[in-house]
Write an enzyme that holds these catalytic residues in place. Structure first.
Site, PDB file in Angstrom:
ATOM      1  N   SER A 141       0.827  -1.201   0.000  1.00  0.00           N
ATOM      2  CA  SER A 141       0.000   0.000   0.000  1.00  0.00           C
ATOM      3  C   SER A 141       0.858   1.245   0.000  1.00  0.00           C
ATOM      4  O   SER A 141       1.966   1.257   0.551  1.00  0.00           O
ATOM      5  CB  SER A 141      -0.908   0.014   1.232  1.00  0.00           C
ATOM      6  OG  SER A 141      -1.610   1.238   1.343  1.00  0.00           O
ATOM      7  N   TYR A 154      -1.964   0.605  10.400  1.00  0.00           N
ATOM      8  CA  TYR A 154      -2.052  -0.115   9.121  1.00  0.00           C
ATOM      9  C   TYR A 154      -0.845   0.216   8.249  1.00  0.00           C
ATOM     10  O   TYR A 154      -0.203  -0.669   7.676  1.00  0.00           O
ATOM     11  CB  TYR A 154      -3.351   0.283   8.420  1.00  0.00           C
ATOM     12  CG  TYR A 154      -3.475  -0.163   6.985  1.00  0.00           C
ATOM     13  CD1 TYR A 154      -3.840  -1.470   6.665  1.00  0.00           C
ATOM     14  CD2 TYR A 154      -3.260   0.734   5.935  1.00  0.00           C
ATOM     15  CE1 TYR A 154      -3.974  -1.876   5.343  1.00  0.00           C
ATOM     16  CE2 TYR A 154      -3.400   0.336   4.618  1.00  0.00           C
ATOM     17  CZ  TYR A 154      -3.749  -0.965   4.320  1.00  0.00           C
ATOM     18  OH  TYR A 154      -3.885  -1.366   3.007  1.00  0.00           O
TER      19      TYR A 154
END
Length: 249
Positions: A141, A154
């Site tokens: 990501s 995250y």
């Protein structure tokens, strides 16, 4: 008719996710036999039939829990045939505010996005190295490119995963095994449902899938699904810390 004795196989870890299913379809359209792995894999029979009928390729289902690290070697053994390509789409975002207050939730996010995916790809890497062929794909990501207050738990896990993939790629570069890092940016999925997404730089799962297959085919190293994200993150990562800590992005 496809010669199954020579047919390449892709294993999608996290095959229940929107991106995982899209990736499975894209590889199947490219002629790959597909293995979908997820928890409660038996519930993916509809997806199995859809992929098989639409693309005329073999599809198999495999039970897999990325947090059950003690069973990973047995999982690989159970596949029978070592895949040509392994794609890890496993991930869990959670809510940043909740993660900050609950160490169990934080640990689950960290393990789901880094520990589990890294360990399983590391085991496949060892076997691919012995075979001197294969491609490993990790869907990471842009959140891992720089820690931000809105999703740093995250993001930190994705940062670890990105670093792991980079090191793995460096290790295997001369061993016949390639490692691809995919950074999708915002994607319209169940995981982002309810979030206010910036339309022009938000991708659909199919775009991520197409970029992934193209990266494998062309031997690319790191891929941003929408190229503009490379520029965005270049800018964000070069903002001085004194300024960055006063921003809310």
């Amino acid at each position: 008719m496809t010669d199954t004795s020579r047919q390449k196989t892709v294993l999608v870890l996290g095959g229940r996710s929107d991106i995982g299913r899209a990736i499975a379809h894209s590889f199947a359209a490219d002629g790959y036999a597909v293995a979908l792995a997820a928890r409660n894999a038996a519930n993916l029979e509809t997806d199995k039939s859809d992929i098989s009928l639409r693309h005329n390729v073999p599809v198999s289902l495999h039970e897999f829990d990325v947090l059950d690290t003690g069973k990973m070697e047995a999982f690989i053994d159970s596949l029978g045939v070592l895949p040509d390509v392994v794609v890890s789409v496993v991930g869990l975002m959670g809510e940043q505010a909740e993660n900050e207050k609950d160490t169990d939730l934080s640990a689950r996010v960290m393990r789901s996005n880094y520990e589990g995916p890294a360990l399983i790809l590391g085991l496949f890497a060892n076997r691919f190295e012995e075979r001197s062929s294969g491609t490993l794909v990790g869907v990471s990501s842009v959140a891992g490119d720089r820690g931000r207050a809105t999703n740093y738990i995250y993001g930190s896990a994705k940062a670890g995963f990105t670093a792991f993939l980079s090191g793995l790629r460096n290790r295997l570069a001369r061993k016949g095994v390639h490692v691809v890092t995919v950074k999708p940016g915002f994607v319209r999925t169940q995981m982002t449902e309810g979030m206010k997404l910036p339309g022009p730089i938000t991708a659909d799962p199919e775009e991520v899938a197409q970029a992934t297959v193209k990266a494998v085919r062309k031997g690319k190293n790191t891929v941003y699904t929408k190229p503009v994200w490379a520029l965005i993150m270049l800018i964000i990562t070069h903002i001085p810390e004194a300024i960055f800590k006063k921003m809310s992005i």
